[in-house]
Design an enzyme around this catalytic site. Structure first.
Site, short mmCIF file in Angstrom:
data_model
loop_
_atom_site.label_atom_id
_atom_site.label_comp_id
_atom_site.label_asym_id
_atom_site.label_seq_id
_atom_site.Cartn_x
_atom_site.Cartn_y
_atom_site.Cartn_z
N GLU A 166 4.55 10.14 10.39
CA GLU A 166 4.19 9.35 11.57
C GLU A 166 4.37 10.15 12.86
O GLU A 166 4.06 9.66 13.94
CB GLU A 166 5.06 8.08 11.63
CG GLU A 166 4.80 7.14 10.47
CD GLU A 166 5.85 6.04 10.38
OE1 GLU A 166 5.47 4.87 10.35
OE2 GLU A 166 7.05 6.35 10.32
N ASP A 203 -1.70 -1.33 6.38
CA ASP A 203 -1.89 -2.19 5.21
C ASP A 203 -1.89 -3.65 5.66
O ASP A 203 -1.57 -3.95 6.80
CB ASP A 203 -0.76 -1.94 4.20
CG ASP A 203 0.61 -2.26 4.80
OD1 ASP A 203 1.00 -3.42 4.76
OD2 ASP A 203 1.27 -1.34 5.34
N1 ADE Z 1 5.30 -0.78 7.59
C1 ADE Z 1 4.04 -0.56 7.19
N2 ADE Z 1 3.62 -1.55 6.37
C2 ADE Z 1 4.65 -2.42 6.27
C3 ADE Z 1 4.85 -3.62 5.55
N3 ADE Z 1 3.89 -4.13 4.79
N4 ADE Z 1 6.05 -4.24 5.67
C4 ADE Z 1 7.02 -3.71 6.44
N5 ADE Z 1 6.90 -2.57 7.11
C5 ADE Z 1 5.72 -1.93 7.04
#
Ligand code: ADE
Length: 236
Positions: A12, A203
């Site tokens: 990141e 996501d």
């Molecule tokens: N960081 C990136 N995706 C995430 C997720 N689904 N839950 C918690 N932190 C995250």
């Protein structure tokens, strides 16, 4: 300004450390802090690792040992809203610890003995981060969007649709979920340090989240962090 830049994972923040001039590395408390100049801004870059305690410790040390005057957290997050898509960028206007629950002593989400459940990010930093994200995304394919609003943090990787929808019922304005931002917000609030949190959506916080997350951090996350922070620093 002496700017602290935190990310949880190396992917990141890749590129930012390489871009720093007059670098000087200091190891403290199991983390490596890189001091130097980022596009004429005096900066300190560090990886916090994942989770609220790790992030809170890192933010505290940046302020108390490295003397930063401002903090930006940059990383990825799961979408918390149907209108927020993978590849979009969310900039926090405020943050909440979604796993904070000392009820019935205090209302759910309230940080005990502060009277606060949400902590607002610094208005100027947030406006500048949003402008930098917009500028960077203009040249990206897929028409990615920037959003500003509520980010929720907790010590859980959210990867179940039911988990996310329960959270969304409790926090309808939610735009993104992650694991560090609200901890940094609390530290900065308590120490009087202006801060901002910027997250690229990796996501949809559902059953596919882990696979999407891994793919995204390896292919896209660092390019976004680099591009947005470059625009942010150059415009200051
Ligand atoms: N960081 C990136 N995706 C995430 C997720 N689904 N839950 C918690 N932190 C995250």
């Amino acid at each position: 300004m002496r700017l602290g830049i935190i990310s949880a994972l190396a992917e990141e923040q890749n590129g930012l450390i390489e871009a720093m001039e007059s670098q000087h590395k200091v190891t403290h408390g199991m983390r490596e802090y890189t001091e130097g100049k980022l596009w004429h801004i005096d900066a300190v870059c560090v990886l916090s690792r994942i989770g609220k305690v790790a992030a809170a410790m890192t933010a505290s040390i940046l302020v108390e040992k490295f003397g930063v005057t401002h903090i930006v957290f940059t990383g990825v997050a799961g979408s918390g809203d149907l209108g927020v898509r993978v590849g979009d960028v969310v900039i926090a206007d405020s943050l909440v610890q979604h796993d904070m629950d000392a009820s019935p002593l205090f209302p759910r989400f309230e940080i005990p003995l502060t009277g606060l459940s949400r902590i607002a990010s610094d208005r100027d930093l947030t406006r500048q981060l949003a402008a930098a994200a917009k500028e960077f995304l203009e040249n990206e394919s897929g028409n990615p969007q920037t959003h500003r609003g509520l980010i929720a943090s907790g010590d859980q990787f959210i990867n179940k649709r039911a988990q996310l929808s329960a959270l969304k019922d409790a926090l309808p304005e939610l735009l993104a979920v992650e694991m560090e931002g609200a901890a940094v917000a609390q530290v900065c609030f308590e120490l009087g340090i202006p801060f901002g949190v910027i997250r690229t959506i990796s996501d949809n916080a559902n059953e596919d989240a882990a696979i999407d997350f891994m793919h995204f951090v390896q292919t896209v996350a660092s390019r976004y962090a680099y591009g947005i922070l470059k625009s942010f620093c150059q415009n200051r």
